[in-house]
Every structure is written in C-alpha cells, then in structure tokens.
Design an enzyme around this catalytic site. Structure first.
Site, mmCIF file in Angstrom:
data_model
loop_
_atom_site.group_PDB
_atom_site.id
_atom_site.type_symbol
_atom_site.label_atom_id
_atom_site.label_comp_id
_atom_site.label_asym_id
_atom_site.label_seq_id
_atom_site.Cartn_x
_atom_site.Cartn_y
_atom_site.Cartn_z
ATOM 1 N N GLY A 265 -26.884 -6.339 44.712
ATOM 2 C CA GLY A 265 -26.662 -7.153 43.526
ATOM 3 C C GLY A 265 -25.195 -7.442 43.351
ATOM 4 N N ALA A 266 -24.373 -6.415 43.571
ATOM 5 C CA ALA A 266 -22.925 -6.553 43.435
ATOM 6 C C ALA A 266 -22.277 -5.322 44.058
ATOM 7 C CB ALA A 266 -22.520 -6.689 41.969
ATOM 8 N N MET A 267 -20.946 -5.368 44.177
ATOM 9 C CA MET A 267 -20.184 -4.237 44.717
ATOM 10 C C MET A 267 -18.931 -4.059 43.895
ATOM 11 S SD MET A 267 -19.951 -1.814 46.900
ATOM 12 C CE MET A 267 -18.603 -0.644 47.146
ATOM 13 N N GLU A 268 -18.674 -2.807 43.537
ATOM 14 C CA GLU A 268 -17.642 -2.463 42.554
ATOM 15 C C GLU A 268 -16.244 -2.364 43.128
ATOM 16 O OE1 GLU A 268 -19.509 1.576 43.867
ATOM 17 O OE2 GLU A 268 -20.166 -0.493 43.558
ATOM 18 N N ASN A 269 -15.843 -3.225 44.031
ATOM 19 C CA ASN A 269 -14.497 -3.167 44.577
ATOM 20 C C ASN A 269 -13.477 -3.237 43.438
ATOM 21 O OD1 ASN A 269 -15.703 -3.622 47.271
ATOM 22 N ND2 ASN A 269 -15.960 -5.715 46.535
ATOM 23 N N HIS A 299 -22.476 -3.125 34.510
ATOM 24 C CA HIS A 299 -22.642 -2.032 35.476
ATOM 25 C C HIS A 299 -21.415 -1.935 36.388
ATOM 26 C CE1 HIS A 299 -25.339 0.163 38.525
ATOM 27 N NE2 HIS A 299 -24.272 -0.151 39.240
ATOM 28 N N GLU A 300 -21.017 -3.077 36.950
ATOM 29 C CA GLU A 300 -19.895 -3.047 37.892
ATOM 30 C C GLU A 300 -18.589 -2.700 37.199
ATOM 31 O OE1 GLU A 300 -20.578 -3.061 41.032
ATOM 32 O OE2 GLU A 300 -22.670 -3.490 40.539
ATOM 33 N N HIS A 303 -18.158 0.934 36.838
ATOM 34 C CA HIS A 303 -17.734 1.562 38.083
ATOM 35 C C HIS A 303 -16.207 1.668 38.197
ATOM 36 C CE1 HIS A 303 -21.236 2.464 40.422
ATOM 37 N NE2 HIS A 303 -21.690 1.227 40.461
ATOM 38 N N GLU A 322 -23.723 5.615 40.591
ATOM 39 C CA GLU A 322 -24.758 4.642 40.251
ATOM 40 C C GLU A 322 -25.513 4.966 38.964
ATOM 41 O OE1 GLU A 322 -24.508 1.980 41.555
ATOM 42 O OE2 GLU A 322 -23.414 2.444 43.391
#
Length: 841
Positions: A265-269, A299-300, A303, A322
């Site tokens: 869905g996404a990535m928390e870079n 959510h991201e 993170h 998570e």
C-alpha cells in the site's frame, strides 16, 4: 543468494558501527541497468570478536571494490556477499562500484514507462533485502547510518530522496541533471529511498517544513483534484501526532510520492513516503476508499516515529512498526479528520484478515519469541507481513489502551521514544517503557497477548433467574488464555423489530463470576460490543434468531459489524449454513446505511460463499441473490442521496452478473439510470465480466484499450484477454504468466485475475495440476515478489476438489520451493480445505 541470519546480524552489530553512506546513482546509462557507486564509512570495535565480515549486494556486474584504498577481488563475491577480511580496530572506508539491473517486480529500483505518454519513472523499494539491488550495504536494521544521495538523471527529471534534494549542476554533453540530497539523520538501510522522473508535484509549507505530493504526469489532473484533501489530511495528522508525541518530527521534509506498480500500500521511507498510485483516483470512488487512503497516509506518518525514529532491532519485532502504525492510523483519523467511523471499517475489512490468518497453520505470534528463534533469517521474516502483524497487533493495542487507559499508554510510548530515538529497540524495551507508567502487569499482558497464537472464543450462557425477582444470569465460556476487557451489549426488540440498547455491562475476563441482571432477558446479547478486543464471539440461540431477523435494526454500525463478523465466523467454522448467511444478506443489506458494512458483507458473500462455499450447481442461485440485493440498494438510493452506496452496488452487480443483458445495456447507455456514469474503472469491470460470460471478445478489448491507453488500461486489457472462454486465450495467458519473465508485477496480477473463473472450470481443468510445478519454477527464477503474487493471484482457488488439495500438499514438500510462494500455498490450501468442509450441496 544467502539470507542474513539473526546470529550473523548480531555478530556484525557487535563488531561494527556504520556511520555514513554516500550513494551515487547514474540513471542515464540505459533502459535495463543503472550505475551505482557507494562509499561506506564504518568503524570496527576494539573488542570485536572477529576481524572478518561481509557487505551485501546483488549486482548485474561488480566492477570494483576498494577497502581503505586497497582493491578487493570482484570474483570474491559469493552470491550476495562480498567478504571483508583482516579488518583492524578503528575507522574504515569501503568503496563499491557496480552496474545494477532495474526491476519490473517492485523490488530494488523499479523502472516504469507510462504507456499514456511514454515518460519513464524509477523509484526504490529497499525493504528487507532489496537495498542490495541498488547499492552495497551492511544490510540489517540495527546498523543505522547517515545517507546522502547524488543522482544523475535525464535533463527533464526531478529527483526525490529522504532529505531535501537540490539540482546542483548539469552534465555538459547531454544536460543530464545532477541532484544531491541533504544528509539524513541516522536511519536503517531498508529506509533509504530515491524516486526520479518527470514528476507532477505540488508543494506547500506547514509547521516550518516543506511538504510535497508527487505523481506521474499522466495522473496530474486527478492529483490536482484531490490535492487539498490529501494535504489537509497530511497536515491534520502531523499536528495530531505532535499533540500525542513528545518527540518532534525528526526529518527535514515530508514528501509523498504516488508511484506506479507498487507492491504494498505504501512504504514509510523517512521524508519520502511512497504510495501505490491507485490512491490517485482516476475514476469515481466511495467515501470508504477515500477513508482507506486517509488511513494509509496516517499509518505511514505514524511510522516516522514507530519504525523510523525508533526502529526494530531484528525482524521478529516488525509488529513494533506495523501494529502501532495500524492502530495509530485508525485512531488518529477518528480524532483529527472527518473520518469518524474508521473502527467500523477496521472491523469489517482489516480484523477478518487477522482472524483468518490466525486460524491457519501458518499462524505466528504477533511478536515471535526471540529465544525460540522463530525468525532466524530475513527469508522467514518476510513471511510475517500479514494480518497478524497488522490487524491482530493493532487490535491487541486497542485492547491494551482500553485496559490501561490512553493517558498511561501515551506516556509509555513517549518514554520509549525518548529512550531509543535514532536507535533500535525490542518488545522488552517497549514493555519496560509502558511499565514505568502503569500499575498494570504489562509484562504478563505482553507474554500472553503477543507471544501466543490463535484467537480466543467467547460464548455467552444466559439463563432466566429461578429464584428472587425476575431477571437473568450471564456466564461467559472463555476458550483461550488471554485476558479481555469487554463491553457487553444488551438489546430489547420492539414490535416494529427495532432494537434498543440497554445500559451496557463491562466485564474483565476470564472470570468465574455469574453476572445477575434484573429485568427480562434481552432479545440480543452481544459480547465485545464496541469491538474493543480481539476474539471470536459467539451468539446464544435467542440472539442468533434476533440477529437473523432484525440485524439491520441495530442502532450502531460498529455493533452491526461485530454481529456480521460473528455470523461470518460461524459460517467459516461450519456452525451456520452459508445459505442462512445469504438469506440474512438478502433481508438486511438493502436497509444497511453504513458503507463499510455493506462492502464487507457483500465481499464475503460473493468471494467466499457464492464462489467457494456453495457447490457449482447452487452458484447461479447464490449470485442471483447478490444481484437482487444490489438492485434493492440501487432502488433505495435512486434519489442520488448516496452515490457511494450506488457505486458499491453497481460494482458487485457487475461482478456477480450471470447474464450479460443489463451490462450490455449500461455500456450502450454510458451509465446506470440514476448514476453512476461509466468511467474507465467501471467500463473495464463490465468488459471483464462480459468476457467471462462470452459476450465480448478481442474486438471489444481492442476498442476499450484504444479509448484508454493508460497503464490501467493495459492491465484491464490483459485481465479481459485472460478471461476469454477459449482454449487459445487460456494458453496465451498461461504463457504470459509462467513463461514470459518480462511481465511486470501488475500485469502478472491482471492476467492471473482474469485466468481462473468458476464459470470456466472445465475449460481450465488441465491447468490445475500444471500450476504447482510451474509456480515453483517461476518463483525460483523471478524471486519473492512474483512468488508471492503467483501464490496469491494465480492459485486455482475455485478448483474446490480433493485432488487440488492433494497436489498442493505434495508441492509443499518440494525441496526448492521459494519461501514466499510456500507460505502463500500453505494459506491457500488451508482456505481450500475449509471451503471443502463448509461447502453446501
């Protein structure tokens, strides 16, 4: 390629401190590869037990490597490990020059050319082991370092990275841009990120920081249309987190890039969150889909603290990332945005994901025990990104907050941030931080909630009082070991079938207490009303009857969600006939007002009951029940008062249609009377169903693709072609999936979605035994992402037969089966076995 083991990571962390990565990428050298050079500065500890270690990389070509100016032999690369031997105490510098290969599977540096305009984009996904596909690294989460990128890109491109980027010059011969990023704070290797291309960008400032949102140019009008919503949600979450958390946002900017063909869905870079660009809506969507996008944004951002500022030490604590982000995302939306019904959507969509995962053979604790070595290496760690680490973990945290109180919970997590910022932590560290702020035994709670598997089952026993004044008693049978703090709802039924809530009860389980209540026995008694805990809930016989006759009259949507989930569990466990569930759908969904409830119930009714839990002879009748229900929803909303409900009803009608006439009529008219009009998503959905039914073919697919020559259009065409009911179409689709290794991750999914259709069981019967050996070979060639996709999307899930189960179980014993594929097959075979057990003749 060797997977990094926990033991190896521990030894390397004891020996090294890694300080700085200077990464130089040249994205102008061709369509297939890019140049990558990295300089790593690190120290060897004085008390290191070993003077030998290794750095990881997966190059197309290792051109050269130098350690402290001394050349290393490139032929020493063993799989993905380059040995570093004879290291002495003190500082060292490693320089590695490689040619790397672009990815088409969403791993490493993914390259995508947009069919809409021919523009090309690249973005990184470094998660777990995939930084090694981009540059050499000491690739483990507890060797944090500063990262700086220098990126050479085509002249008209923009480059994004974790830190603020700046165009610092141009190459003389072709004008290629040379971009440099500001140094990051110390972060883990899997969080480094870069994205490059001719982005359409929107910038703003908030709280003294630059914020940006980015997408490919062909999606620009759609991003512009939603920019205010996306940015206002982003800043509202940012502000709310700063009210909750004592540590400020730790990075220099906040960019959100919506990128193509993204697996997750996404990535928390840190500073550069990447999202799948389906979240840039090019067709009409429901408000629950907007809420889902908003939750992913929240959510991201969570993170940035849970995962980026404080990072897990090893992958057995992925839940620390998570579960917290999942819980915080839903809770923060409820508190800070217009989306106040988020926990209903969580209960209908996310929580069943957790319950289902927790009842399969592949279940695992939310936080696997490090002493048991449950996550011995990175290959096993990759398997735990599932409904347990996300939905069950978030549910456990919600229960924890209800037990100790939000004030103490927030105090504990803020202590955790202060103690471990810019470092790494474990479950034990987190529990110690919580324990400093509550008298509750959170260590015992963590052991029993987070170290164990499975879902408890709570069953009420109600009896009328036999002595004294009129009343009734409640005893809760508790199958399981976890403590639960729950609300018990009691509802009276009026002559018009409406249900009215009494004053709720609060219970702490387990307990031997027999609760005595005055007054008449309720028509409906519901354990876990409000959905505060994670447990399967059963209904007593009277309450089942009330639910089946009056479910839509329950006043609160979250309560209705809990009841629907109880009925769902009973069907899956063989305690309620699938036909009875369908009757409840037919009786109550036409009056349901909550969109999340409607979507969740219809999804289970179609995907599980109509397509898997009833026999082929009863499938048409089951699907007709669903189309009839959706027609009732359309009649109820024909005044245009609820466009999201109408859109949901139309989608399910299309997917469930057994005859083409209505669909052909909608196509001819360009819409549904009363709305919605047919946009690209609905047109492709209708065309796919018509292809399944044999009412459309290649000519219609070609015309649709000419009208929508986008990436989504290409996927729609691939899905439709694979769905055609001819032997030639199936053979071509099989060849694309299992033997054409150039197929991207998204096109693979599209072809797989079209291939298996329950209406075409005889046509594809011979492909069922072929699936297992072909999937094993494909995953071995193409890696974990495609292996997982093959297990998820390409599995013959409608072949509900003992032979499918037997062949699958034999495949699990294959010595070379790729771990991500094997895990998916374990889950698919368990679901198939359940369908066989549940199937109604």
């Amino acid at each position: 390629m060797s997977a990094l083991t926990r033991t190896e990571a521990q030894l390397r962390a004891q020996a090294l401190d890694v300080h700085h990565y200077a990464v130089a990428l040249d994205l102008t050298v061709g369509d297939d590869t890019f140049d990558s050079t990295v300089v790593i500065r690190f120290d060897v500890h004085a008390d290191a037990d070993a003077t030998d270690t290794f750095v990881e990389l997966k190059p197309d070509e290792l051109r050269s490597a130098e350690l402290d100016g001394r050349p290393l032999d490139p032929t020493g690369l063993d799989g993905n490990r380059l040995p570093l031997t004879g290291l002495t105490e003190g500082p060292h510098e490693l320089r590695v020059d490689t040619r790397m290969r672009y990815s088409r599977t969403g791993e490493g540096l993914h390259r995508f050319t947009d069919p809409a305009d021919g523009e090309t984009y690249v973005y990184s996904q470094m998660f777990m082991e995939d930084v090694q596909r981009v540059f050499a690294a000491f690739d483990q989460p507890d060797l944090k370092a500063v990262f700086e990128f220098t990126v050479t890109a085509p002249a008209h491109w923009t480059v994004l990275a974790n830190g603020i980027t700046e165009l610092t010059g141009r190459r003389e011969d072709d004008g290629a841009g040379i971009w440099k990023s500001a140094p990051t704070p110390v972060i883990s290797t899997y969080l480094a990120a870069v994205a490059a291309g001719p982005w359409h960008s929107i910038h703003t400032q908030h709280a003294g920081l630059p914020f940006g949102i980015h997408c490919r140019r062909s999606l620009a009008p759609h991003l512009d249309a939603d920019a205010d919503e996306i940015l206002s949600l982003t800043t509202a979450c940012y502000d709310r987190y700063h009210e909750k958390f004592s540590e400020p946002y730790p990075f220099d900017s906040y960019d959100q890039a919506f990128v193509p063909e993204f697996n997750a869905g996404a990535m928390e870079n840190p500073g550069l969150v990447t999202f799948r660009d389906e979240y840039v809506f090019r067709s009409a969507v429901t408000d629950t889909e907007r809420q889902r996008r908003a939750m992913v944004i929240a959510h991201e951002m969570a993170h940035m603290w849970f995962g980026d500022l404080v990072t897990l030490r090893w992958w057995d604590d992925i839940w620390l990332n998570e579960s917290f982000a999942e819980y915080m995302g839903y809770q923060t939306l409820t508190e800070a945005t217009r989306f106040t019904g988020t926990w209903t959507e969580f209960g209908m969509e996310r929580k069943p994901w957790g319950y289902d995962a927790d009842q399969r053979p592949s279940t695992h604790p939310v936080a696997p025990d490090a002493d048991a070595d449950a996550v011995p290496d990175t290959a096993s760690a990759l398997l735990n990104f599932d409904g347990i680490s996300y939905a069950k973990g978030a549910s456990a945290l919600r229960q924890l907050v209800s037990w100790i109180g939000e004030k103490d919970f927030l105090a504990g997590i803020n202590t955790h941030f202060t103690r471990h910022k810019f470092a790494n932590a474990s479950l034990a560290d987190f529990v110690d931080s919580l324990a400093a702020h509550t008298d509750r035994d959170v260590h015992a709670w963590a052991d029993i909630w987070l170290r164990t598997t499975g879902a408890d089952t709570l069953t009420p026993r109600i009896q009328d009082s036999t002595d004294g004044p009129a009343g009734w008693t409640l005893t809760v049978d508790h199958a399981g070991t976890r403590p639960h703090h729950i609300v018990v709802g009691a509802y009276d039924r009026h002559p018009d079938d409406t249900l009215e809530a009494r004053e709720p009860l609060t219970l702490d389980l387990p307990t031997d207490e027999v609760v005595s209540v005055s007054g008449p026995r309720p028509a409906l008694l519901l354990l876990n009303d409000g959905d505060l805990t994670y447990a399967k809930v059963r209904l007593d016989d009277t309450s089942v009857a009330t639910a089946l006759s009056s479910l839509s009259r329950i006043p609160d949507p979250l309560t209705r969600a809990v009841v629907w989930n109880s009925l769902r569990d009973m069907v899956r466990d063989g305690e309620l006939a699938p036909s009875t569930y369908l009757s409840a759908v037919e009786a109550h969904l036409p009056d349901e007002t909550d969109l999340a409830v409607v979507q969740g119930v219809l999804a289970f009714a179609r995907e599980h009951i109509a397509l898997r839990y009833v026999t082929p002879e009863r499938r048409t009748a089951a699907l007709t029940t669903l189309t009839g229900t959706t027609r009732a929803l359309l009649r109820r909303t024909e005044d245009g008062s609820d466009p999201g409900m109408r859109l949901t009803a139309v989608r399910v009608f299309v997917d469930s249609a057994t005859q083409p006439d209505t669909l052909l009529g909608w196509l001819a008219e360009g819409g549904v009377a009363g709305g919605p009009e047919l946009d690209p998503e609905l047109r492709w959905r209708i065309l796919a169903r018509l292809c399944v039914l044999g009412a459309a073919g290649e000519a219609e697919i070609d015309a649709a693709l000419a009208a929508d020559p986008s990436a989504t259009g290409e996927e729609g065409a691939a899905r439709c072609r694979a769905a055609l009911p001819t032997a030639e179409a199936k053979a071509a689709a099989w060849q694309r999936m299992f033997h054409d290794d150039t197929l991207s991750n998204y096109l693979f999914k599209a072809v797989a979605q079209g291939f298996w259709q329950p209406e075409q069981a005889e046509l594809v019967r011979d492909y069922v035994p072929r699936y297992y050996p072909d999937a094993v070979a494909l995953a071995a060639r193409r890696g974990p992402a495609i292996g997982q996709a093959a297990g998820h999307w390409a599995f013959p899930g409608y072949a509900i037969e003992e032979d499918t189960l037997t062949a699958g179980r034999a495949c699990l014993e294959h010595p070379d089966i790729q771990p991500s594929l094997r895990r998916k097959l374990v889950d698919q075979l368990d679901d198939l076995s359940r369908a066989l057990h549940t199937r109604t003749p």
